[in-house]
Design a protein around this motif. Sequence first.
Motif, PDB file in Angstrom:
ATOM      1  N   THR A   1       0.843  -1.198   0.000  1.00  0.00           N
ATOM      2  CA  THR A   1       0.000   0.000   0.000  1.00  0.00           C
ATOM      3  C   THR A   1       0.880   1.251   0.000  1.00  0.00           C
ATOM      4  OG1 THR A   1      -0.071   0.022   2.416  1.00  0.00           O
ATOM      5  CG2 THR A   1      -1.818  -1.173   1.280  1.00  0.00           C
ATOM      6  N   HIS A   2       0.321   2.346  -0.467  1.00  0.00           N
ATOM      7  CA  HIS A   2       1.048   3.612  -0.455  1.00  0.00           C
ATOM      8  C   HIS A   2       1.133   4.132   0.973  1.00  0.00           C
ATOM      9  CE1 HIS A   2       1.307   3.933  -4.783  1.00  0.00           C
ATOM     10  NE2 HIS A   2      -0.014   3.736  -4.898  1.00  0.00           N
ATOM     11  N   ASN A   3       2.271   4.706   1.285  1.00  0.00           N
ATOM     12  CA  ASN A   3       2.504   5.241   2.624  1.00  0.00           C
ATOM     13  C   ASN A   3       2.413   6.756   2.562  1.00  0.00           C
ATOM     14  OD1 ASN A   3       3.210   5.702   5.227  1.00  0.00           O
ATOM     15  ND2 ASN A   3       5.330   5.018   5.034  1.00  0.00           N
TER      16      ASN A   3
ATOM     17  N   THR B   1       2.168   0.993   6.446  1.00  0.00           N
ATOM     18  CA  THR B   1       2.280   0.248   5.199  1.00  0.00           C
ATOM     19  C   THR B   1       1.807  -1.186   5.396  1.00  0.00           C
ATOM     20  OG1 THR B   1       4.162   1.587   4.493  1.00  0.00           O
ATOM     21  CG2 THR B   1       3.869  -0.555   3.419  1.00  0.00           C
TER      22      THR B   1
END
Length: 513
Positions: A203-205, A211
């Motif tokens: 996932t994008h942080n 994450t």
Amino acid sequence: MRRLLIVVALLFAWAAPAHADDISASARGVVRIVTIAVVDDEVVGFGHGSGFAVAPNRVVTNAHVVDLASRYPDNVVIGVVPSEGDKSYQGKVIKIDQARDLALIEFTGVRLPPLTLFGGRISDGDSLVALGYPGNVDVATARSAADFIKPQSPVRSQGGFAGLRQLSGVSVLLHTASIARGNSGGPLLDRCGRVLGVNSAITHNDDGDSTFAFAIAGSELAAFLGEAKQPFATVDMPCTSVEEQMAQERSADEKARLAADEASRANAARAEAERDDAITQARNRAETARENYMAGAAVLLVLGALAMGGAGLLLSRERKREAIWVAAGGGVLMLGAAALFLSRPGFDEATVVPVPKAVAAGTTSTAAQGKLVCTLVPERSRVIVSPTDKVDLDIGEDGCINGRTQYAESGTHWQRILVPDQEANVSVLDFDPATAIYTNTRYLLSSEQMKQARALRKGVPLKECSADQAKRAELATQQQSIRTALPPVYNEKLVYKCSASDGTAAGATPAAK
């Protein structure tokens, strides 16, 4: 003497073997995947990711890891870089599924230890391990492009299972193990080293958010391999640690010892009761016999006295000849009475030997031998990669198993250590004739450890069955050198209970037909 020196040297070289770690064992089947696209002698694309073996010559990875093969189908080299050894190998894509983001690559030149899929249930919070080759680690440590095709062990990271999700219609596992670009295509494992899924994305942080990582679920991987007609190993048994298993073994051994002590006391009490009963019966029989002897003596004595009286009567009538015969008969009867009385039986309980009762049906009366069917005992076994099918054994005399493999004496057991040429494991096979328990203890070893084990195996001269006790003793000595060199802790232990193939208890004599 020379052989002995070689064995001793090998033992010193392997004096401190590595711990039989399940994750390390699985890591030996993990590879780096490198793709290079070259057009007109110019590199136009470079990519790398991870993968893992599902067969000795086939690995799984993400479809997006080999994306260059789709963009430049005739100008791409796919490199498969094992975690051990000193070479990399060229592979080719034989199956790809863009929807599931999975690809199957075939290669030649080396045999890898395949990983096993876990087919059981995963619970929230279960510990997980990701293996692979994160790009940020490679970039930080690589000194040249050649380092990307140099075999080295994968990076492991730990996390927990965070739930099952759907991503573009594909089942994925959400987890917290740290992965990065380059981990794509690598396995997500349980703590026993079984594959739960294939790492594919993170996932994008943004703005400090935590994450999370996604791994394509094992069910999707199994479906993909099924469509590719690629056989794979799967295990459903829950993961238990070696420490837990060994504690259970100690508990089972203690229970077995207590049961043996209780059985010994019960046998002693039963034997005492049987002896008391035998003494009582013997005493009753002796008393009856004495009474019969005495009664017989009394009858003979009365008859003898009557005969003597009759002889006197005949003599008074001057029938001397008949009187002598009748008197003689009477004397014989009286002597017989005396002899019968004096020979009446006595009783000495020390001479009483109780007759053993018949062995109950279904119990083991002799050591297990002949054709047996052995079934896994799950509660006594630790299974992480092996199938759990029934095992057929034919136990012959002098430790000849299945008519071809000689086992050596190990105390009261028969034992054989197998070091295969192609597989990366050593198996210690043990059969206990008294209990009909067959055990396969397996050690999953590195390529270097397997080389050393195979070198030790060369000192084992006895291959076929033999009745020569001296040769079997030599086999036991040679096998002990291999056993000493194994890690102190095993990876797997499969315990089987055996019974006669006709359904009777092992070692029991079948009823006549």
